[in-house]
Design a protein around this motif. Structure first.
Motif, short mmCIF file in Angstrom:
data_model
loop_
_atom_site.label_atom_id
_atom_site.label_comp_id
_atom_site.label_asym_id
_atom_site.label_seq_id
_atom_site.Cartn_x
_atom_site.Cartn_y
_atom_site.Cartn_z
N PRO A 75 -26.11 -2.94 -28.44
CA PRO A 75 -26.73 -3.89 -29.37
C PRO A 75 -25.67 -4.69 -30.13
N ASN A 76 -26.03 -5.89 -30.54
CA ASN A 76 -25.07 -6.83 -31.13
C ASN A 76 -24.25 -6.22 -32.26
N PRO A 161 -38.49 -12.07 -27.75
CA PRO A 161 -38.31 -10.68 -27.33
C PRO A 161 -38.74 -9.72 -28.43
N THR A 164 -34.66 -4.30 -30.23
CA THR A 164 -33.42 -4.51 -30.99
C THR A 164 -33.15 -5.97 -31.28
N PHE A 165 -33.78 -6.89 -30.54
CA PHE A 165 -33.52 -8.31 -30.71
C PHE A 165 -34.05 -8.87 -32.02
N ALA A 171 -29.36 -6.63 -34.49
CA ALA A 171 -29.01 -7.86 -33.78
C ALA A 171 -28.14 -8.80 -34.60
N GLY A 174 -31.32 -13.72 -34.78
CA GLY A 174 -32.37 -13.76 -33.78
C GLY A 174 -32.10 -14.73 -32.66
N ASP A 178 -29.33 -14.73 -29.52
CA ASP A 178 -29.87 -14.45 -28.20
C ASP A 178 -29.68 -15.62 -27.23
N ASP A 224 -36.59 -17.27 -35.66
CA ASP A 224 -37.09 -17.62 -34.33
C ASP A 224 -36.91 -19.11 -34.04
N TRP A 244 -37.35 -19.75 -30.19
CA TRP A 244 -38.01 -18.70 -29.43
C TRP A 244 -39.50 -19.00 -29.29
#
Length: 361
Positions: A75-76, A161, A164-165, A171, A174, A178, A224, A244
């Motif tokens: 994870p990030n 998503p 974990t995102f 993360a 967001g 991503d 998002d 997103w």
């Protein structure tokens, strides 16, 4: 010829792509995998038929092995610490994007890579699409003249998503972390990665935090959507946007405006999860004048069957074997991370912010 020995840290979805790419190469041995979830690394290896490879719950134990390189697929939020541990353990690193959570982390990662003399390559596989390379050649080849304005950014109509995102604690960000980093790399790589100077941005999460649109809305605490106005060295302005989720089919094509010509590029694919620069290139069109008249020239799309994700991993292995610099150097992606950091800082205070980078990196 001696096989290149690698380890994989993290065994989630993206790690499977690394594993498959390594397995497709005769000159590579996957020696180990690590995951903090008990039993997960062992299952990951066994499902791939790698029963002789060693599984760890602590990545630091994996790093004690004799390895030529590691893929970091965690994870990030753990990219930073795991990368530092790997470099200090003498391992060359292929790190999944985004590079880090903060600019300070990215700066330190680049510094440790320089201090140890070890490769730190960051995973932006869209660069391996021949059409992406063609776009870079057009932009840097002088056909556009002086490039002064660039607009980039993809938008999914509905492609959020989960897991974990969407949790900031894991993360860091967001849509920016991503898919936004892909859009930024698409534009900045074509330009030759000019240094970012200032950012004015906004972000929102109207869809992710709404139970009508996301099943995990109560845990959704990242952005998002985002938009930014970025000033770059060389008198270039970059207009960036990413989504997103939105009530729109697309955020439009990307464009490079130059004093002699302009280049318009559309992202590849259709459907609610398409429309971002994490895959192939769609149409390409050059807008210019000829004999005093406006005209435009479609640029034929290069047809290919390359698996760009596998190409990324192959290039990492090649660089290890030939003792070459990182295929996608962290020094470049530092600028990418600096912009994301600036976007989040600017959005938080609703003002333009400066991007301050160490002069020695």
């Amino acid at each position: 010829m001696r096989k290149i020995r690698v380890g994989i840290i993290g065994s989630g979805g993206i790690a499977a792509g690394h594993l498959r790419a390594y397995q497709a190469m005769d000159n590579v041995e996957i020696a180990a995998a690590a995951d903090i979830v008990p039993g997960k690394a062992r299952q990951f290896l066994d499902e791939a038929g790698l029963h002789d490879a060693t599984a760890f719950e602590d990545h630091r134990k994996l790093l004690e092995l004799e390895l030529d390189g590691v893929s970091i697929c965690t994870p990030n939020v753990s990219h930073y610490g795991t990368t530092i541990d790997a470099l200090q353990a003498g391992k060359k690193v292929l790190l999944e994007k985004p590079m880090s959570v903060t600019l300070e982390e990215a700066v330190h990662m680049v510094q440790v890579s320089k201090d140890t003399g070890l490769m730190l390559s960051v995973g932006f596989q869209p660069r391996y699409d021949p059409n992406t390379k063609l776009i870079r050649d057009v932009v840097q080849g002088g056909k556009l003249g002086k490039v002064y304005y660039v607009e980039v950014g993809g938008g999914r109509r509905r492609g959020m998503p989960g897991g974990t995102f969407i949790r900031k604690e894991l993360a860091g960000a967001g849509a920016m972390a991503d898919i936004g980093c892909y859009s930024l790399d698409f534009a900045l790589h074509a330009l030759g990665y000019p240094k970012p100077l200032t950012v004015s941005a906004m972000t929102s999460n109207y869809f992710g935090s709404n139970p009508a649109y996301h099943a995990e809305a109560s845990r959704f605490d990242v952005e998002d959507f985002g938009s930014a106005f970025i000033r770059l060295e060389g008198g270039i302005v970059l207009q960036f946007k990413i989504s997103w989720a939105m009530h729109m089919d697309t955020l439009g094509a990307s464009m490079f405006l130059g004093t002699d010509a302009g280049l318009k590029v559309t992202p590849y694919g259709e459907g609610p999860w398409s429309g971002v620069w994490d895959g192939q290139v769609g149409s390409m069109t050059l807008f210019h004048d000829m004999m005093g008249q406006h005209t435009h020239t479609p640029i034929p799309r290069i047809q290919h069957s390359l698996n760009v994700f596998e190409e990324k991993v192959k290039d990492f292995v090649r660089a290890i074997r030939e003792d070459e610099p990182a295929p996608i150097p962290a020094e470049e992606i530092l600028y990418n991370q600096a912009i994301i950091d600036g976007i989040l800082r600017s959005a938080a205070i609703n003002k333009e912010v400066d991007i301050d980078l160490p002069s020695h990196l």
